[in-house]
Design a protein around this motif. Sequence first.
Motif, short mmCIF file in Angstrom:
data_model
loop_
_atom_site.label_atom_id
_atom_site.label_comp_id
_atom_site.label_asym_id
_atom_site.label_seq_id
_atom_site.Cartn_x
_atom_site.Cartn_y
_atom_site.Cartn_z
N ASN A 194 67.38 72.10 74.62
CA ASN A 194 67.11 73.20 75.02
C ASN A 194 68.42 74.29 74.46
O ASN A 194 69.58 73.91 74.32
CB ASN A 194 67.59 73.36 76.66
CG ASN A 194 66.29 72.93 77.18
OD1 ASN A 194 65.00 73.09 77.18
ND2 ASN A 194 66.37 72.43 78.51
N ARG A 195 67.77 75.45 74.12
CA ARG A 195 68.78 76.36 73.42
C ARG A 195 68.36 77.85 73.94
O ARG A 195 67.26 78.07 74.66
CB ARG A 195 68.42 76.41 71.95
CG ARG A 195 68.66 75.27 71.38
CD ARG A 195 68.39 75.19 69.84
NE ARG A 195 68.87 73.80 69.27
CZ ARG A 195 70.12 73.67 68.71
NH1 ARG A 195 70.92 74.52 68.56
NH2 ARG A 195 70.32 72.57 67.96
N LEU A 196 69.61 78.63 73.85
CA LEU A 196 69.27 79.95 74.55
C LEU A 196 69.24 81.21 73.13
O LEU A 196 70.19 81.05 72.41
CB LEU A 196 70.52 80.17 75.38
CG LEU A 196 70.50 81.59 76.29
CD1 LEU A 196 69.38 81.60 77.20
CD2 LEU A 196 71.78 81.72 77.00
N PRO A 197 68.44 81.97 73.42
CA PRO A 197 68.46 83.04 72.30
C PRO A 197 69.73 83.79 72.02
O PRO A 197 70.35 83.99 72.97
CB PRO A 197 67.26 83.82 72.52
CG PRO A 197 66.38 83.09 73.59
CD PRO A 197 67.28 82.10 74.34
N LEU A 198 69.93 84.15 70.66
CA LEU A 198 71.31 84.84 70.60
C LEU A 198 71.13 86.37 71.25
O LEU A 198 72.34 86.79 71.87
CB LEU A 198 71.44 85.18 68.94
CG LEU A 198 71.77 83.96 68.23
CD1 LEU A 198 71.68 84.40 66.58
CD2 LEU A 198 72.96 83.37 68.37
N ARG A 218 77.07 77.63 68.63
CA ARG A 218 77.46 76.84 67.46
C ARG A 218 76.27 75.66 67.52
O ARG A 218 75.38 75.57 66.73
CB ARG A 218 78.58 76.05 67.14
CG ARG A 218 78.75 75.21 66.10
CD ARG A 218 80.09 74.60 65.67
NE ARG A 218 80.71 73.75 66.79
CZ ARG A 218 81.34 74.25 67.59
NH1 ARG A 218 82.06 75.41 67.61
NH2 ARG A 218 81.76 73.61 68.69
N SER A 219 76.16 75.38 68.76
CA SER A 219 75.27 74.00 69.17
C SER A 219 74.01 74.40 70.17
O SER A 219 72.98 73.35 69.76
CB SER A 219 76.08 72.77 69.67
OG SER A 219 77.26 72.58 69.01
N TYR A 220 73.93 75.32 70.68
CA TYR A 220 72.76 75.65 71.62
C TYR A 220 72.23 76.63 71.55
O TYR A 220 71.77 77.57 72.56
CB TYR A 220 73.51 75.39 73.17
CG TYR A 220 73.82 73.84 73.27
CD1 TYR A 220 73.06 72.85 73.37
CD2 TYR A 220 75.20 73.59 73.26
CE1 TYR A 220 73.51 71.34 73.48
CE2 TYR A 220 75.78 72.23 73.51
CZ TYR A 220 74.92 71.30 73.57
OH TYR A 220 75.36 69.86 73.79
N SER A 221 72.37 77.66 70.44
CA SER A 221 71.67 78.94 70.38
C SER A 221 70.60 79.00 69.40
O SER A 221 70.37 77.87 68.31
CB SER A 221 72.81 79.97 69.82
OG SER A 221 73.14 79.66 68.73
N ILE A 222 69.81 79.97 69.39
CA ILE A 222 68.44 80.09 68.65
C ILE A 222 68.74 81.29 68.06
O ILE A 222 68.90 82.68 68.53
CB ILE A 222 67.29 80.22 69.44
CG1 ILE A 222 67.08 78.59 70.24
CG2 ILE A 222 65.98 80.35 68.44
CD1 ILE A 222 65.87 78.64 71.02
#
Length: 443
Positions: free
Chosen positions: A256-260, A439-443
């Motif tokens: 899972n990642r969160l948009p910038l 660094r690790s969990y963004s889109i």
Amino acid sequence: MNIINMLPSFKIKNKRTSNQQPATSNQQPATEASFEEILNDLSALRPELTPDFIKTILLNQSLYLQLNGDVKDSKLCPVYHYYTFGSKEGREFCSPDFRLIKKQLLETGTKKIIFFDVSKDNASFLYRGFFLELRNDDVQIIHQETELIMAIKSIFSANEMIFIRPSFNSKKTKYFINLCKILNIKISMNFDDLLLPEYVSEQGAVRSRVFDASSHQGSLINNSAMLLNTEELILSSKKLGEIFSGFIDNIYIKNNRLPLEYFLPREEICKKITKEINGKINLFYLSGSKTHLKDYSLISGCLIKLAMEYPDKFCINFMGKLNNQVPIFLNLGVETKFIPFASFEEMIREIGRNDLVLVPLENTVFNNVKSNIKFIEAASQGVPVIASSVDEYKLAIESGVNGWLCEDEYQWYDTLKSIILLKKNIRQVGLAAYDTALRSYSI
């Protein structure tokens, strides 16, 4: 930018309404052209299919006429009637009997379609569907609010369809799966939780007594049967992949990642560091649903103890559907408030108003495969978390550097007491968490 509003918003009615009008042939000239346009659009997307075949896979025509005598009397084409009148009137959708329909061999679509039969602001739908494909122009997303014919048009253009947490009880999901099979469209499935019947006792919903284990197991058995339809699984954590590996060979891990767009600018986080916490520390517990009641019980005792000892040192705020804890802390002299469920964007903003997010999780198999989205969400606002030492949080957090990890309720008490009394490094830890998430969990 309001990312959620970037999703298409189409309304669909599921129940027959009292405003339903009898079908008459006088209705036909007004909308027949638009229905022909629908057929032409579908034929253009799949030119190998005849109009009659397309009608066959759009509706069980004989059943629809049996259920709607006025349509039968009007002599209107049942497919035409449903997609121009019946769907708007809330008449029941009659799924075709796909056992009698021959599968097509051609693969003519080009798009990837993602479907989750819930509203578009559901967290699982956002993380497992919209967020992961936000930058991908070749993906179309459909959901509970998407008008049926628009969804079907999307499917006709697809070479792959991804079902997020498909439910056995969803007639729409079953119809779309069968439609994909007939049109020879690749079926994939996406899971972010351990929804297998053999782990029913591990689920928070059961442990928190939201669901009865025996009845919930039956639901999980039915939902697990949906796996027989998939060619590929997309999962949110490595450990989840290890457990599902016994079911299917093709497994892909997409964390899972969160948009910038949701992250505060780094300079705003840096400004926070220059402002020491002079007053009370704001603690925030984001429970989500009542299924986290058992998780919260891990820290309820130490929070009450701290409230009795240091009522003037911290505030605590609750958001979600957990039983209202506000009276308990108010009676102990601790400033507190309860915030009902809010939109995703409002939740993110609320996190940013606090100093520390609490993430207690039981050490169960179910929780050890879950992703660390609360760390990501809090870090996006420069707010650190104190979390239980379950797998995905251990991957993200170095305790004391970009957050805190606790093994048991005693460590929770000691760590919280230290943070509340000393207030040291909270802002710096929040900035380190921000950098980790970026660094690790963004889109």
